[in-house]
Design a protein around this motif. Sequence first.
Motif, short mmCIF file in Angstrom:
data_model
loop_
_atom_site.label_atom_id
_atom_site.label_comp_id
_atom_site.label_asym_id
_atom_site.label_seq_id
_atom_site.Cartn_x
_atom_site.Cartn_y
_atom_site.Cartn_z
N TYR A 81 -80.60 -6.20 -12.54
CA TYR A 81 -81.36 -4.97 -12.72
C TYR A 81 -82.33 -4.75 -11.57
O TYR A 81 -82.88 -5.70 -11.02
CB TYR A 81 -82.17 -5.01 -14.03
CG TYR A 81 -81.32 -4.96 -15.27
CD1 TYR A 81 -80.85 -3.75 -15.76
CD2 TYR A 81 -80.98 -6.12 -15.94
CE1 TYR A 81 -80.06 -3.70 -16.89
CE2 TYR A 81 -80.18 -6.09 -17.07
CZ TYR A 81 -79.73 -4.87 -17.54
OH TYR A 81 -78.94 -4.84 -18.67
N LYS A 82 -82.51 -3.50 -11.20
CA LYS A 82 -83.53 -3.09 -10.24
C LYS A 82 -84.64 -2.46 -11.06
O LYS A 82 -84.46 -1.40 -11.67
CB LYS A 82 -82.98 -2.07 -9.23
CG LYS A 82 -81.82 -2.58 -8.42
CD LYS A 82 -82.25 -3.68 -7.50
CE LYS A 82 -81.06 -4.16 -6.67
NZ LYS A 82 -81.20 -5.48 -6.18
N ARG A 91 -87.86 -0.48 -11.90
CA ARG A 91 -88.77 0.57 -11.42
C ARG A 91 -90.10 0.45 -12.15
O ARG A 91 -91.16 0.50 -11.55
CB ARG A 91 -88.15 1.95 -11.64
CG ARG A 91 -89.00 3.09 -11.13
CD ARG A 91 -88.33 4.46 -11.25
NE ARG A 91 -87.62 4.66 -12.49
CZ ARG A 91 -88.11 5.19 -13.61
NH1 ARG A 91 -89.36 5.59 -13.64
NH2 ARG A 91 -87.38 5.33 -14.69
N TYR A 119 -87.68 -0.01 -17.10
CA TYR A 119 -86.94 1.19 -16.74
C TYR A 119 -86.49 0.95 -15.31
O TYR A 119 -87.26 0.48 -14.49
CB TYR A 119 -87.84 2.43 -16.79
CG TYR A 119 -88.33 2.77 -18.17
CD1 TYR A 119 -87.57 3.57 -19.02
CD2 TYR A 119 -89.54 2.28 -18.64
CE1 TYR A 119 -88.01 3.88 -20.29
CE2 TYR A 119 -90.00 2.58 -19.92
CZ TYR A 119 -89.23 3.39 -20.73
OH TYR A 119 -89.67 3.69 -21.99
N GLY A 120 -85.24 1.24 -15.04
CA GLY A 120 -84.73 1.03 -13.69
C GLY A 120 -83.25 1.32 -13.62
O GLY A 120 -82.76 2.25 -14.27
N LYS A 121 -82.53 0.51 -12.87
CA LYS A 121 -81.08 0.67 -12.66
C LYS A 121 -80.37 -0.63 -13.03
O LYS A 121 -80.91 -1.72 -12.81
CB LYS A 121 -80.77 1.00 -11.20
CG LYS A 121 -81.44 2.25 -10.67
CD LYS A 121 -80.77 3.48 -11.19
CE LYS A 121 -81.43 4.73 -10.57
NZ LYS A 121 -80.80 5.95 -10.99
N ASP A 122 -79.14 -0.50 -13.56
CA ASP A 122 -78.35 -1.69 -13.85
C ASP A 122 -77.53 -2.10 -12.63
O ASP A 122 -77.71 -1.54 -11.54
CB ASP A 122 -77.46 -1.48 -15.09
CG ASP A 122 -76.40 -0.40 -14.90
OD1 ASP A 122 -76.15 0.05 -13.75
OD2 ASP A 122 -75.79 -0.02 -15.91
N GLY A 131 -75.85 0.73 -10.79
CA GLY A 131 -76.69 1.85 -10.39
C GLY A 131 -76.96 2.88 -11.47
O GLY A 131 -77.56 3.91 -11.19
N ASN A 132 -76.53 2.61 -12.70
CA ASN A 132 -76.83 3.53 -13.80
C ASN A 132 -78.26 3.32 -14.29
O ASN A 132 -78.79 2.21 -14.22
CB ASN A 132 -75.87 3.31 -14.97
CG ASN A 132 -74.44 3.66 -14.62
OD1 ASN A 132 -74.19 4.62 -13.91
ND2 ASN A 132 -73.51 2.86 -15.11
N ARG A 133 -78.84 4.40 -14.79
CA ARG A 133 -80.18 4.31 -15.35
C ARG A 133 -80.20 3.32 -16.50
O ARG A 133 -79.27 3.27 -17.29
CB ARG A 133 -80.59 5.68 -15.88
CG ARG A 133 -81.85 6.18 -15.32
CD ARG A 133 -82.26 7.52 -15.78
NE ARG A 133 -81.48 8.07 -16.89
CZ ARG A 133 -81.68 9.25 -17.41
NH1 ARG A 133 -82.62 10.02 -16.92
NH2 ARG A 133 -80.97 9.69 -18.40
N ASP A 143 -80.44 4.27 -22.31
CA ASP A 143 -80.36 4.89 -20.98
C ASP A 143 -81.67 5.56 -20.67
O ASP A 143 -82.24 6.23 -21.37
CB ASP A 143 -79.32 5.98 -20.85
CG ASP A 143 -78.04 5.76 -21.60
OD1 ASP A 143 -77.41 4.75 -21.41
OD2 ASP A 143 -77.70 6.68 -22.36
#
Length: 88
Positions: free
Chosen positions: A48-49, A51, A63-66, A69-71, A88
């Motif tokens: 995960y990225k 945010r 909250y971020g990206k998997d 790259g999906n929310r 999501d």
Amino acid sequence: MKLKLIVAIAIAAATPALALASPSCTKEPQSKWLPEDAMKAKIEQMGYKVRTFEITGNCYEIYGKDKVGNRAEVYFNPVSGDIVQKGD
């Protein structure tokens, strides 16, 4: 009859809010939780990225990206680091 209609409308209006309530992740005190930095590192190792990282109730929430790259909105058990709920 009007009272029944008002009650039915109130229940229908409250239902979506109930579905979005955060899960219960642990009953352990915060003194037993993984430190935030360690948890953030573990989450990033999962792909995960991050945010936003926050404490929501008795969960760590991001909250971020998997990985693809999906929310992502993910709740984690703050003691074990396991995923409790994804959205999501």
